[in-house]
Design a protein around this motif. Sequence first.
Motif, mmCIF file in Angstrom:
data_model
loop_
_atom_site.group_PDB
_atom_site.id
_atom_site.type_symbol
_atom_site.label_atom_id
_atom_site.label_comp_id
_atom_site.label_asym_id
_atom_site.label_seq_id
_atom_site.Cartn_x
_atom_site.Cartn_y
_atom_site.Cartn_z
ATOM 1 N N GLY A 53 18.664 13.916 46.634
ATOM 2 C CA GLY A 53 18.910 14.324 45.264
ATOM 3 C C GLY A 53 17.853 13.761 44.346
ATOM 4 O O GLY A 53 16.859 13.169 44.790
ATOM 5 N N VAL A 65 21.569 15.040 40.418
ATOM 6 C CA VAL A 65 22.205 15.873 41.442
ATOM 7 C C VAL A 65 22.115 15.140 42.775
ATOM 8 O O VAL A 65 21.134 14.446 43.047
ATOM 9 N N TRP A 124 22.648 16.169 46.880
ATOM 10 C CA TRP A 124 22.779 17.367 47.703
ATOM 11 C C TRP A 124 22.774 17.018 49.187
ATOM 12 O O TRP A 124 22.529 15.897 49.591
ATOM 13 N N LEU A 177 20.522 24.652 50.592
ATOM 14 C CA LEU A 177 20.640 23.324 50.023
ATOM 15 C C LEU A 177 21.885 23.332 49.151
ATOM 16 O O LEU A 177 21.963 24.080 48.171
ATOM 17 N N ILE A 230 24.319 21.600 46.605
ATOM 18 C CA ILE A 230 24.498 20.529 45.628
ATOM 19 C C ILE A 230 25.941 20.038 45.726
ATOM 20 O O ILE A 230 26.886 20.804 45.527
ATOM 21 N N ALA A 240 16.031 20.802 42.807
ATOM 22 C CA ALA A 240 16.787 21.222 43.981
ATOM 23 C C ALA A 240 16.094 22.378 44.680
ATOM 24 O O ALA A 240 15.990 22.414 45.918
ATOM 25 N N VAL A 287 20.078 27.739 46.950
ATOM 26 C CA VAL A 287 20.677 26.501 46.446
ATOM 27 C C VAL A 287 22.038 26.893 45.880
ATOM 28 O O VAL A 287 22.146 27.893 45.156
#
Length: 357
Positions: free
Chosen positions: A242, A256, A258, A267, A269, A287, A299
């Motif tokens: 993150g 964030v 992840w 990916l 989060i 991200a 994401v």
Amino acid sequence: MGFTYNLSELTLIEATPEQVIITNRNTYVEWGAPHLTLDEYISRERILSSLPFTSKNFTVWILVPRSTPETTTNILSSCETFIRPALVQSSQKQYCYSIASVFTPPEHRKNGYASYMMEMLGKKLKENFQGVGFSFLYSDIGPKFYSRLGWKVFGHKEIQFNIENTNLNDITSDTANTISLSCKEVVQLTKYDCSLIENEIGINSAKYGVVVLPTFECFEWLFARSNFYAKVKDLREPNIWGVKLTNGEDQIIGFVIWTYNFQEEILQILRIRSLNTNVTKSLIKRAKLYASHYNFKKVTVWNPDLKLFTDPSIIEGGELVERTKSLPSLAWYHHDKGLNENEDDVEWILNENYAWC
């Protein structure tokens, strides 16, 4: 088809180590294949069960004939529970249970075993364990099955960012006040986050707020799943989980955390905290950049605070959708006198991806 038992002949018990091995072998077809071999799946489950998130807080439950509870051949249905720290309104610390891996072997299906197991488990969790405010699970079979057994479906929105056509050149140069998060840094960040949540829960809420605390142990467990898959597939193991943003004076204005879903090339989060839409925009950009390192296509963010995504440029390349799988479902067990036990009066705060297991 196996022999069919009357439900009155069955009992729900905690599995022995030998029975746990059998349940892992049974569930391989559902949650291991085709991405892992059977031996790899068994190894992964053994590693995950040894982590702090599970080592003292984890139980495998099995439905077996009352006459032969020690059986390893007649395990009719199984599931898992994790004890997790939680908060309810006014920052009351309690525990909750997350339920996972509900499974009935194919030869035992259509006999009502899973329904009976979950009915019995719900009674055990509600009546036999003091200090438990609620339990929750994630349904991959739609909203009806668990709802009729006491687990009400809560919000299941998701923003999916498609990054295939995203220009990432401007992201790599935007590094001011941006700190990448190693596993060690996530430890400190989760302590900070949990302390903020304790002060925030229930503010301006007309409902009875509950939250599963995002402790480091649950993130570590999810990170281990990612790293295991990377290792067995000879991929580069992740070491950044993150990013956090500061205001230039070491004050955190957003972060964030992840994980990397190598099976679906996403990916995910797990947790997001942001001061405003500009911070959110920077976090999502980062991200996307780390997703691109593995050639991931998407994401995702579960149930975000949509006020932080009102800037059209944030949602660029993204779509808000209703999930059809991993539907978060919660059963309310509060025992305090004078409190309404109706799930309609409960608000699941921070219903984000970190709580999944």
